[in-house]
Design an enzyme around this catalytic site. Structure first.
Site, mmCIF file in Angstrom:
data_model
loop_
_atom_site.group_PDB
_atom_site.id
_atom_site.type_symbol
_atom_site.label_atom_id
_atom_site.label_comp_id
_atom_site.label_asym_id
_atom_site.label_seq_id
_atom_site.Cartn_x
_atom_site.Cartn_y
_atom_site.Cartn_z
ATOM 1 C CE LYS A 1 0.941 -15.849 -4.951
ATOM 2 N NZ LYS A 1 2.393 -15.728 -4.733
ATOM 3 C CG ASP B 1 1.474 -17.387 -1.606
ATOM 4 O OD1 ASP B 1 0.905 -16.305 -1.382
ATOM 5 O OD2 ASP B 1 2.231 -17.565 -2.591
ATOM 6 C CB VAL C 1 -1.396 -14.724 -9.740
ATOM 7 C CG1 VAL C 1 -0.493 -15.898 -10.137
ATOM 8 C CG2 VAL C 1 -2.673 -15.231 -9.098
ATOM 9 N N GLY D 1 7.212 -8.506 -3.562
ATOM 10 C CA GLY D 1 7.895 -7.260 -3.218
ATOM 11 C C GLY D 1 6.971 -6.081 -3.388
ATOM 12 C CB ILE E 1 4.734 -11.803 -13.948
ATOM 13 C CG1 ILE E 1 6.077 -11.995 -13.252
ATOM 14 C CG2 ILE E 1 4.720 -12.522 -15.286
ATOM 15 C CD1 ILE E 1 6.375 -13.428 -12.875
ATOM 16 C CD GLU F 1 -1.896 -9.256 -14.374
ATOM 17 O OE1 GLU F 1 -1.228 -10.299 -14.156
ATOM 18 O OE2 GLU F 1 -2.724 -9.145 -15.290
ATOM 19 N N GLY G 1 3.016 -11.143 -8.769
ATOM 20 C CA GLY G 1 3.511 -9.779 -8.627
ATOM 21 C C GLY G 1 3.404 -8.947 -9.888
ATOM 22 N N GLY H 1 0.804 -1.219 0.000
ATOM 23 C CA GLY H 1 0.000 0.000 0.000
ATOM 24 C C GLY H 1 0.832 1.263 0.000
ATOM 25 C CB SER H 2 3.792 2.364 1.942
ATOM 26 O OG SER H 2 4.621 1.234 1.746
#
EC number: 1.1.1.3
Length: 441
Positions: free
Chosen positions: A207, A203, A134, A309, A138, A131, A136, A16-17
């Site tokens: 996905k 996780d 799953v 990330g 990509i 998007e 990040g 969020g930041s």
């Protein structure tokens, strides 16, 4: 330029930041791409007093009233990066039903109850984009949902969890065991303090459900995904994979095929597996993600990049923000959920795979014949057999000899039944390891 479009941001953690920061830094470019400036209407957080560094927003924009922010009449788009099932589900359903477009990175919610979100989006005539849920940064989900919409996808195989990929890559490179590799991943910030969701496959399973839903036009939930983690993978397994010219990866595999009655169905699973070094996914190391798509007309396609990330995930979030805002200005919405196929999900026992089985056995005449007889009784064909003396590799310590057997493709239930019968064979001291083998036959 038209009047500003107002965003409600739910969550201001790592992702969020970064979203807030990029909205500020790229405001002029984003306005030009969309055709209207973007404004932050508010940022919902759990604690108001938390130090958020030099985040470029006025303090009065922060609020603990997420419900009030979502229901505010001057909010056009809701961006959710909180995660979890509740209260996020209620917030997003309310927003969508009120006609507000939603951008979310919440893979757990989409896998658990994506149907509720899609139904609410249809009811409110709003966009639902995810998007970032799953892999990040990509670009993967939109190609599945739009670019490949005219094609038939038969199989999706992916490395979609960076933590487990880092751990397995470290084990492969250094010969370390799971515990040592996990400790390194934690020290470097690749693993959470509680890594259960990653190392136990939760996780990746979430996905996998999202990928299967898009690829096969079928609603697939997390409960439909067979899940196994990497905690039982040993240094001996990694060494054995190397001896075969393979490496071990935690794979999500979604495949279209026939069930036991011949009807078209899908299989969705997450588990560690050996793959040949020549496979496109074998060279994906460190914390990177990659997804290999096999389509009938387009052929094999590879998507690769950073799968996690703050900055990488925020990039995908902002891409969705641009898309939904442009749709809003044009008075249109994205294509709705495509679940027309409504295919059944096959149980894991019907999935076609191969096994690598390492057995500690007595070194005496007739052992190989007895073991081979067990495979034959379950109609499992053996591809290769390798015998090594005791102590020649870690799995064989304390045994007379080690048999390493790799099968041809067979239903997982037949393979599992074979392994279970082997456990009771007098000549078998123990089953050192069992791993699936993918991509080599």
């Amino acid at each position: 330029m038209t009047s500003p479009l107002r965003l409600a941001i739910l969550g201001c953690g790592t992702v969020g930041s970064e979203v807030v920061r990029l909205l500020h830094e790229q405001s002029a470019d984003l306005a030009a791409r969309i055709g209207a400036p973007l404004e932050i209407a508010g940022i919902a957080v759990r604690r108001l007093g938390r130090d958020r560094g030099d985040l470029p927003v006025a303090p009065e924009l922060f609020t603990t009233d997420a419900v009030g922010l979502v229901k505010s009449e001057d909010v056009d788009v809701v961006v959710e990066v909180v995660g979890g099932i509740e209260p996020a589900r209620g917030w997003l359903v309310d927003a969508l039903r009120a006609g507000k477009s939603v951008v979310t990175a919440n893979k757990a919610l989409l896998a658990e109850d994506g149907a509720a979100l899609h139904d609410a989006a249809a009811d409110g005539g709003a966009d639902l984009y995810y998007e970032a849920a799953v892999a990040g940064a990509i670009p993967l989900l939109r190609p599945l949902r739009e670019s490949l919409h005219g094609d038939r996808i038969n199989r999706v195989t992916g490395i979609v969890n960076g933590t487990t990929n880092f751990i397995l890559s470290a084990m492969d490179a250094t010969g370390a065991g799971f515990a040592e590799a996990l400790e390194e991943a934690t020290e470097l910030g690749y693993a959470e303090a509680d890594p259960t969701a990653d190392v136990e496959g939760f996780d990746a399973a979430a996905k996998a459900a999202i990928l299967a839903s898009l690829a096969f036009h079928t609603r697939v939930g997390a409960a439909d995904v067979h899940r196994e983690g990497i905690t039982e993978v040993t240094a001996a397994d990694v060494a054995s994979a190397k001896a075969m010219g393979c490496t071990i990866k935690l794979l999500c595999i979604a495949a279209r095929g026939a069930d036991a009655t011949g009807r078209e169905s899908v299989s969705v699973r997450v588990h560690p597996a050996m793959i040949p070094l020549g496979h496109p996914l074998a060279s994906v190391g460190d914390a990177y993600n990659a997804v290999f798509v096999e389509a009938e007309a387009a052929g094999p396609l590879m998507f690769y990049g950073r799968g996690a990330g703050g900055a990488a995930t925020a990039s995908a979030v902002l891409g969705d923000v641009v898309a939904v805002c442009r749709n809003r200005l044009a008075g249109v919405r994205a294509p709705s959920e495509s679940a027309y196929a409504d295919l059944a999900v096959r149980p894991m026992g019907e999935a076609l795979t191969r096994y690598h089985v390492s057995l500690d056995v007595a070194d005496k005449p007739g052992v190989l014949a007895a073991v081979a007889g067990v495979f034959a009784r379950h109609d499992v064909s053996i591809a290769t057999v390798r015998q090594v003396p005791a102590g020649a590799e870690p799995a064989g310590r304390g045994a007379d000899a080690v048999l390493v057997i790799v099968t041809h493709t067979a239903p997982d239930a037949a393979l599992a039944a074979t392994v279970e019968e082997l456990r009771g064979l007098d000549a078998v001291r123990s089953i050192a390891s069992v791993l699936r083998v993918e991509g080599g036959e």
